[in-house]
Design an enzyme around this catalytic site. Structure first.
Site, PDB file in Angstrom:
ATOM      1  N   ASP A  36       9.562   2.848   1.609  1.00 41.04           N
ATOM      2  CA  ASP A  36       8.383   3.648   1.940  1.00 41.04           C
ATOM      3  C   ASP A  36       8.156   3.533   3.446  1.00 41.04           C
ATOM      4  O   ASP A  36       7.639   2.532   3.942  1.00 41.04           O
ATOM      5  CB  ASP A  36       7.164   3.135   1.163  1.00 41.04           C
ATOM      6  CG  ASP A  36       5.896   3.928   1.463  1.00 41.04           C
ATOM      7  OD1 ASP A  36       5.872   4.658   2.471  1.00 41.04           O
ATOM      8  OD2 ASP A  36       4.919   3.777   0.699  1.00 41.04           O
TER       9      ASP A  36
ATOM     10  N   LYS B 176       2.989  11.463   6.786  1.00 43.55           N
ATOM     11  CA  LYS B 176       2.147  11.282   7.970  1.00 43.55           C
ATOM     12  C   LYS B 176       2.704  11.989   9.198  1.00 43.55           C
ATOM     13  O   LYS B 176       2.477  13.169   9.382  1.00 43.55           O
ATOM     14  CB  LYS B 176       1.905   9.789   8.213  1.00 43.55           C
ATOM     15  CG  LYS B 176       1.042   9.146   7.112  1.00 43.55           C
ATOM     16  CD  LYS B 176       0.560   7.785   7.501  1.00 43.55           C
ATOM     17  CE  LYS B 176      -0.237   7.115   6.380  1.00 43.55           C
ATOM     18  NZ  LYS B 176      -1.466   7.796   6.026  1.00 43.55           N
TER      19      LYS B 176
ATOM     20  N   PHE C  16       0.857  -1.179   0.000  1.00 45.63           N
ATOM     21  CA  PHE C  16       0.000   0.000   0.000  1.00 45.63           C
ATOM     22  C   PHE C  16       0.893   1.228   0.000  1.00 45.63           C
ATOM     23  O   PHE C  16       1.569   1.522   0.988  1.00 45.63           O
ATOM     24  CB  PHE C  16      -0.939   0.056   1.203  1.00 45.63           C
ATOM     25  CG  PHE C  16      -1.825   1.264   1.162  1.00 45.63           C
ATOM     26  CD1 PHE C  16      -2.961   1.277   0.363  1.00 45.63           C
ATOM     27  CD2 PHE C  16      -1.500   2.413   1.862  1.00 45.63           C
ATOM     28  CE1 PHE C  16      -3.767   2.401   0.285  1.00 45.63           C
ATOM     29  CE2 PHE C  16      -2.294   3.549   1.781  1.00 45.63           C
ATOM     30  CZ  PHE C  16      -3.435   3.534   0.993  1.00 45.63           C
TER      31      PHE C  16
END
Length: 411
Positions: free
Chosen positions: A237, A266, A152
């Site tokens: 990531d 984030k 994801f």
């Protein structure tokens, strides 16, 4: 209606009324739990009726430092009084300090500031391809990037082109070519997929959305060695796994490896503003020249001020140590629930994917029952729930959440 009138109207509406009001006007791209948050502080949120909940999701790690951390709020307020946006058409007095601090924190050389995690991933893809053509010598438009199944990385058109989640893909083609998907945690399959056209291997050191999937010890080291041999980039990531979540600043540090490129987001915005970044070796990011990539809001003064405050919090190591220590409490608690409704779990630091016996309920049903207990979590993939409390959570709060989970599981 004035802003003040709108605020009074919203303040007087119940959760049910506000949820009902969303249905005809908001696109249904999310399926939120039926709780309407109005205020928050630390690890706690409060709904419009005044009910309090322990936040065990922390905005998918965007709130690593809790809601409204004083140092981050102060940095934002201070910057709001001075300057919020210039765009990158001009320099601003906060950006260099942010970039220097983030580069030093990660052990890399250069920073490309963006806004969202998906923007960081898209930017990383572009940079990797350009590096392949200009440095590695891959023939034009032939560059490939190897990714892992179960990944994801976001939901843009290019990113869902290499997703293996049909919910994310269905109805959004045609898809962008240039990606090869291999099984996660399989070095042999990865090596077979890499060739002279490979620009990069792009993976999550821990797959968050898939259910906090942690690879075998040595996998990340193997990826690092393989990419060096093949003269391609290792792109990690760490948008969810990075910045303290796993008990280290970066999840790759658990195997003492340093990628060529890190994708961050984030928590980098402290739960206040969207901040993301591509952080890489100088040779890699130096392929970008003026006009080839950009972002109106990327690197804006407000984001840089908050991002700098985040870096300062992490420089002390306090949050990483706290996450590592309470991660042991979390692991022990989940181990004690195994066989009592928990069929399995995976955890690292303050991050866990918990598989619940399907006969007890789906992940969504368990999440709703926990919500009624005053604990907020989120489901993923059937009967799996994810736990990712703020790194400010106390041991008592964490144990209370585990007690609530036990009550829910035992009915």
């Amino acid at each position: 209606m004035s802003i003040a009138q709108t605020d009074r109207t919203h303040g007087a509406r119940s959760s049910a009324e506000l949820i009902g009001a969303e249905a005809p006007v908001l696109a249904h791209n999310y399926h939120p739990l039926p709780v309407v948050v109005a205020r928050a502080e630390g690890a706690w949120v409060e709904d419009v009726e005044g009910r309090r909940y322990l936040d065990m999701l922390a905005g998918y790690s965007a709130l690593n430092f809790g809601h409204r951390h004083p140092a981050l709020i102060e940095a934002a307020h201070r910057q709001l009084d001075r300057l919020t946006l210039t765009s990158r058409a001009f320099h601003n007095d906060r950006l260099a300090g942010f970039a220097e601090g983030l580069a030093a924190l990660t052990g890399l050389d250069m920073v490309l500031p963006m806004n969202t995690g998906a923007e960081a991933v898209e930017s990383g893809i572009k940079v990797a391809r350009k590096w392949a053509y200009e440095v590695k010598g891959v023939p034009r438009d032939r560059a490939t990037i190897v990714v892992a199944d179960g990944n994801f990385h976001g939901r843009t058109t290019t990113i869902v082109s290499f997703s293996t989640d049909e919910t994310a893909r269905a109805g959004f083609g045609p898809f962008t070519p240039g990606f090869r998907v291999v099984p996660y945690n399989d070095l042999a399959a990865l090596e077979a997929a890499v060739d002279e056209t490979t620009a990069a291997v792009l993976i999550e050191p821990i797959q968050g959305e898939a259910g906090v999937i942690i690879p075998d010890e040595g996998y990340l080291t193997g990826v690092r060695e393989l990419t060096r041999r093949a003269d391609c980039l290792f792109v990690a990531d760490e948008i969810q796994s990075g910045l303290g979540r796993t008990g280290r600043t970066l999840a790759v540090e658990h195997e003492n490896v340093l990628p060529d490129m890190l994708l961050l987001g984030k928590a980098l915005g402290g739960g206040i503003v969207p901040v993301s970044a591509v952080v890489a070796r100088r040779e890699v990011l130096a392929v970008l020249r003026p006009g080839e990539h950009g972002s109106t809001f990327g690197g804006n003064p407000l984001s840089a001020a908050v991002g700098s405050a985040v870096v300062a919090l992490l420089e002390t190591g306090e949050f990483q140590e706290h996450a590592a220590a309470l991660g042991e409490v979390l692991r022990e608690g989940l181990a004690g629930l195994t066989g009592k409704g928990v069929t399995g779990f995976r955890s690292r630091g303050l991050w866990a994917g918990v598989d619940v016996d399907p006969s007890i309920g789906t992940g969504r049903e368990i999440s709703e029952r926990l919500m009624r207990e005053g604990v907020l979590v989120k489901d993923t993939h059937g009967s799996t729930i994810r736990l990712a409390p703020p790194l400010t959570v106390t041991e008592d709060e964490l144990r209370s959440a585990l007690d609530s989970l036990e009550r829910v599981l035992l009915g």
